[in-house]
Design an enzyme around this catalytic site. Structure first.
Site, mmCIF file in Angstrom:
data_model
loop_
_atom_site.group_PDB
_atom_site.id
_atom_site.type_symbol
_atom_site.label_atom_id
_atom_site.label_comp_id
_atom_site.label_asym_id
_atom_site.label_seq_id
_atom_site.Cartn_x
_atom_site.Cartn_y
_atom_site.Cartn_z
ATOM 1 N N ASP A 155 47.134 -14.429 44.508
ATOM 2 C CA ASP A 155 46.747 -14.047 45.861
ATOM 3 C C ASP A 155 47.816 -14.568 46.822
ATOM 4 O O ASP A 155 48.870 -13.965 46.961
ATOM 5 C CB ASP A 155 45.360 -14.649 46.138
ATOM 6 N N VAL A 207 37.572 -9.416 43.950
ATOM 7 C CA VAL A 207 37.274 -8.916 42.617
ATOM 8 C C VAL A 207 36.753 -10.018 41.706
ATOM 9 O O VAL A 207 37.099 -11.196 41.858
ATOM 10 C CB VAL A 207 38.497 -8.237 41.974
#
Length: 178
Positions: A102, A152
């Protein structure tokens, strides 16, 4: 599919394809070397297990448990080593196995940490990559899929320690974590 999953983003078959593609590249890149795969707990367990099971060359495995999230959906920016490696990386070719990248903060920290421990080389392998969220410029050597900026879960990825056991990667409904 669970009611709390908005939609499946990466299917079980797509995951298998990514594992196969990445493993072939790893075998080519490390054909004359003994690699140490370092899994980042807990999210990498499913991906790392599949990579190691399909990797046909000599390798070692180890794990680190690092945290920058806690039970939040946003990184705190502070990386804590909860469990360090059980072996030396000095002179070894290391491939960090990660579930998702990320911001890049955690991986940047770990790469510097392993380099300071005199690893011969350190590369990054991830199933999922969110380049739009990157805050730190890091080179990701092996990528399963680039994904959009959505929260997710599944195939090792969690929300508050749940959903890791799903065989696919799904988008979690916002109502679950808002």
């Amino acid at each position: 599919m669970l009611a709390s999953i908005e939609r499946i983003l990466i299917t079980e078959e797509q995951i298998k394809e990514a594992v196969s593609r990445i493993t072939k590249q790893l075998e080519e890149d490390y054909k004359d070397k003994k690699v140490l795969f370092v899994g980042l707990l807990k999210g990498s367990i499913a991906f790392m297990a599949d990579i190691v099971k399909s990797y046909s060359l000599m390798c070692q495995i180890d794990f680190m448990d690092v945290s920058s999230y806690g039970s939040s959906t946003e990184s705190s920016g502070t990386v804590n080593i909860i469990k360090d490696l059980s072996q030396s990386v000095e002179g070894k070719d290391v491939v960090i196995i990660e579930d998702i990248i990320d911001s890049g903060n955690t991986l940047s920290f770990i790469m510097q940490y392993l380099a300071s421990k005199k690893a011969n080389s350190v590369r990054i392998c991830t199933l999922l990559n969110k380049p739009s969220r990157r805050k730190v410029d890091i080179a990701v050597d092996y990528i399963g899929y680039d994904i959009p900026d959505e929260f997710v879960v599944g195939y090792g990825l969690d929300y508050d320690e749940y959903y890791r056991n799903l065989p696919y990667v799904g988008v979690l409904k916002r109502s679950v974590y808002s």
